[in-house]
Design an enzyme around this catalytic site. Structure first.
Site, PDB file in Angstrom:
ATOM      1  N   ARG A 100       0.874  -1.191   0.000  1.00 54.78           N
ATOM      2  CA  ARG A 100       0.000   0.000   0.000  1.00 54.78           C
ATOM      3  C   ARG A 100       0.899   1.226   0.000  1.00 54.78           C
ATOM      4  O   ARG A 100       1.704   1.417   0.918  1.00 54.78           O
ATOM      5  CB  ARG A 100      -0.910   0.016   1.229  1.00 54.78           C
ATOM      6  CG  ARG A 100      -1.516   1.386   1.465  1.00 54.78           C
ATOM      7  CD  ARG A 100      -2.663   1.396   2.425  1.00 54.78           C
ATOM      8  NE  ARG A 100      -3.811   0.746   1.851  1.00 54.78           N
ATOM      9  CZ  ARG A 100      -5.054   0.832   2.356  1.00 54.78           C
ATOM     10  NH1 ARG A 100      -5.269   1.530   3.453  1.00 54.78           N
ATOM     11  NH2 ARG A 100      -6.053   0.218   1.767  1.00 54.78           N
ATOM     12  N   HIS A 127      -7.302   0.876  -6.501  1.00 54.76           N
ATOM     13  CA  HIS A 127      -7.456  -0.021  -5.346  1.00 54.76           C
ATOM     14  C   HIS A 127      -8.122  -1.320  -5.820  1.00 54.76           C
ATOM     15  O   HIS A 127      -9.271  -1.604  -5.477  1.00 54.76           O
ATOM     16  CB  HIS A 127      -8.319   0.688  -4.296  1.00 54.76           C
ATOM     17  CG  HIS A 127      -8.258   0.078  -2.930  1.00 54.76           C
ATOM     18  ND1 HIS A 127      -7.447  -0.987  -2.596  1.00 54.76           N
ATOM     19  CD2 HIS A 127      -8.929   0.397  -1.777  1.00 54.76           C
ATOM     20  CE1 HIS A 127      -7.619  -1.288  -1.320  1.00 54.76           C
ATOM     21  NE2 HIS A 127      -8.509  -0.473  -0.801  1.00 54.76           N
ATOM     22  N   GLN A 130      -9.948  -3.894  -3.445  1.00 49.00           N
ATOM     23  CA  GLN A 130     -11.260  -3.438  -2.993  1.00 49.00           C
ATOM     24  C   GLN A 130     -12.313  -3.723  -4.055  1.00 49.00           C
ATOM     25  O   GLN A 130     -13.412  -4.188  -3.765  1.00 49.00           O
ATOM     26  CB  GLN A 130     -11.214  -1.932  -2.699  1.00 49.00           C
ATOM     27  CG  GLN A 130     -12.541  -1.354  -2.235  1.00 49.00           C
ATOM     28  CD  GLN A 130     -12.937  -1.822  -0.854  1.00 49.00           C
ATOM     29  OE1 GLN A 130     -12.161  -1.724   0.084  1.00 49.00           O
ATOM     30  NE2 GLN A 130     -14.144  -2.344  -0.707  1.00 49.00           N
ATOM     31  N   ASP A 228     -16.864   7.516  -1.661  1.00 49.01           N
ATOM     32  CA  ASP A 228     -15.592   7.347  -0.947  1.00 49.01           C
ATOM     33  C   ASP A 228     -15.314   8.669  -0.226  1.00 49.01           C
ATOM     34  O   ASP A 228     -15.978   9.685  -0.500  1.00 49.01           O
ATOM     35  CB  ASP A 228     -14.479   7.006  -1.959  1.00 49.01           C
ATOM     36  CG  ASP A 228     -13.140   6.673  -1.304  1.00 49.01           C
ATOM     37  OD1 ASP A 228     -13.110   6.461  -0.066  1.00 49.01           O
ATOM     38  OD2 ASP A 228     -12.120   6.634  -2.024  1.00 49.01           O
ATOM     39  N   ARG A 296     -13.515  -8.537   1.629  1.00 49.19           N
ATOM     40  CA  ARG A 296     -12.093  -8.325   1.347  1.00 49.19           C
ATOM     41  C   ARG A 296     -11.323  -9.614   1.649  1.00 49.19           C
ATOM     42  O   ARG A 296     -10.452 -10.030   0.893  1.00 49.19           O
ATOM     43  CB  ARG A 296     -11.528  -7.176   2.216  1.00 49.19           C
ATOM     44  CG  ARG A 296     -12.108  -5.805   1.940  1.00 49.19           C
ATOM     45  CD  ARG A 296     -11.678  -5.258   0.596  1.00 49.19           C
ATOM     46  NE  ARG A 296     -10.231  -5.175   0.453  1.00 49.19           N
ATOM     47  CZ  ARG A 296      -9.473  -4.169   0.899  1.00 49.19           C
ATOM     48  NH1 ARG A 296     -10.039  -3.124   1.486  1.00 49.19           N
ATOM     49  NH2 ARG A 296      -8.163  -4.154   0.715  1.00 49.19           N
TER      50      ARG A 296
HETATM   51  N1  NVA Z   1      -9.696   7.024  -1.347  1.00 50.27           N
HETATM   52  C1  NVA Z   1      -9.355   6.512  -0.044  1.00 50.27           C
HETATM   53  C2  NVA Z   1      -9.595   5.041   0.022  1.00 50.27           C
HETATM   54  C3  NVA Z   1      -9.307   4.398   1.354  1.00 50.27           C
HETATM   55  C4  NVA Z   1      -9.556   2.922   1.372  1.00 50.27           C
HETATM   56  C5  NVA Z   1      -7.908   6.848   0.267  1.00 50.27           C
HETATM   57  O1  NVA Z   1      -7.061   6.677  -0.615  1.00 50.27           O
HETATM   58  O2  NVA Z   1      -7.624   7.288   1.379  1.00 50.27           O
HETATM   59  N1   CP Z   2     -11.117  -0.056   2.291  1.00 44.76           N
HETATM   60  C1   CP Z   2      -9.843  -0.123   2.734  1.00 44.76           C
HETATM   61  O1   CP Z   2      -8.898  -0.334   1.980  1.00 44.76           O
HETATM   62  O2   CP Z   2      -9.720   0.019   4.081  1.00 44.76           O
HETATM   63  P1   CP Z   2      -8.360   0.237   4.894  1.00 44.76           P
HETATM   64  O3   CP Z   2      -7.839   1.601   4.509  1.00 44.76           O
HETATM   65  O4   CP Z   2      -8.783   0.165   6.334  1.00 44.76           O
HETATM   66  O5   CP Z   2      -7.396  -0.839   4.524  1.00 44.76           O
END
Ligand code: NVA
Ligand code: CP
Length: 312
Positions: A100, A127, A130, A228, A296
């Site tokens: 990540r 992502h 997801q 989101d 997930r």
């Molecule tokens: N768009 C959000 C998704 C988190 C799962 C971020 O990147 O923070």
């Molecule tokens: N939806 C998602 O990726 O959640 P986290 O940021 O908690 O991993």
């Protein structure tokens, strides 16, 4: 080496197999095949996580593997060791690595230099894990027996809010891949960018999404309403401006009522009630946010198992 950096890294046929496998894993969670027996998988985080970290850590364990959680800050990456060297060194110990991070180029560079599969656990661009959980969740509604991706064709998705964020990009890519219709609604300045258009073109997928500044137009007759956060990880300096500009885009019960009567509300989470979505919508019977979160685990176990098969 087969990696999973974007939704289209599996063919439709392979994706169909992933969803069938996820269904099996979910039905018999603690009796999973020990596909990762004696394997060690790293989980490397440059950003915070609840769902991604826990679902991968638990899932790798359930597949018989050993999950090793790492952060960029407390490895030598935080002190400037190159991605190339890090990827080569980690490949000598690990059998796969979930990452990540910020720039999408970081996961691509890991994939270029690693000799183990790399899985994208979110970048600023997309992502895909997801989205596989989200599609699995929709298949549970539309095709619970066969998990047939054909049943998604023509389904209408409304993505409301930051239409240039990683989740918006992933939804555009996924809708194009599986033949869903998608309309995104967000303020001027937060429309999908040329980066997602280039990604579609690179995969030979049509640029068929719609974008509007009118959230009601996007949600009318939708099958799925998705939103989101307005302030993604890395955008914190713009928080005040973003919240002001996106205030008209909160998913409310009024907006949900514009969709089909059996429409569902989805959100990758974490949610900020009172910002991108009202508490009422989060709590409504149409909300399937916690199924998405649970899925997930099952979807990612299937992704890992598929990668191991493709790389063996
Ligand atoms: N768009 C959000 C998704 C988190 C799962 C971020 O990147 O923070
Ligand atoms: N939806 C998602 O990726 O959640 P986290 O940021 O908690 O991993």
């Amino acid at each position: 080496m087969h990696h999973f950096l974007k939704e289209t890294d599996f063919t439709i046929e392979q994706a169909q197999q992933v969803f069938a496998l996820a269904k099996e894993f979910k039905a018999n969670r603690l009796n999973s095949p020990q596909t990762l027996n004696m394997q060690s998988w790293g989980l490397l985080f440059y950003k915070s996580s609840t769902r991604t970290r826990i679902s991968f850590e638990v899932g790798i364990n359930e597949l018989g593997g050993f999950p090793l959680v790492l952060s960029s800050q407390n490895t030598q990456i935080g002190r400037g060791e190159t991605i190339e060297d890090s990827a080569k060194v980690m490949s000598r110990y690990l059998h796969g690595l979930v990452i990540r991070t910020f720039e999408h180029a970081i996961v691509e560079a890991f994939a270029q230099h690693a000799t183990m599969p790399i899985v994208n656990g979110l970048t600023d661009f997309n992502h895909p894990c997801q989205l596989y959980a989200d599609i699995f969740t929709l298949l549970e509604r539309y095709s619970p027996e066969a998990m047939d991706l054909q049943t998604l064709k023509g389904k209408k998705v409304a993505f409301v809010g930051d239409s240039a964020c990683n989740m918006a990009n992933s939804w555009i890519h996924t809708a194009a891949m599986f033949g869903m219709e998608i309309t995104l609604a967000g303020p001027t300045g937060f429309a999908p960018t040329g980066a997602i258009d280039a990604a579609l073109a690179a995969d030979g997928l049509p640029k068929q999404y719609h974008y509007t500044t009118d959230p009601k137009a996007a949600c009318r007759d939708a099958d799925v309403i998705y939103t989101d956060v307005w302030v993604s990880m890395g955008n914190e300096a713009e928080a005040t401006e973003r919240k002001q500009l996106m205030a008209p885009y909160q998913v409310t019960s009024e907006l949900l009522a514009m969709a089909k009567p059996d429409a569902c509300f989805m959100h990758c989470l974490p949610a900020h009630a009172g910002e991108e979505v009202s508490q009422e919508v989060l709590d409504s019977p149409q909300s399937i946010i916690f199924d998405e979160a649970e899925n997930r685990l099952h979807a990612q176990k299937a992704i890992l198992a598929k990668l191991v098969e493709l790389n063996s």
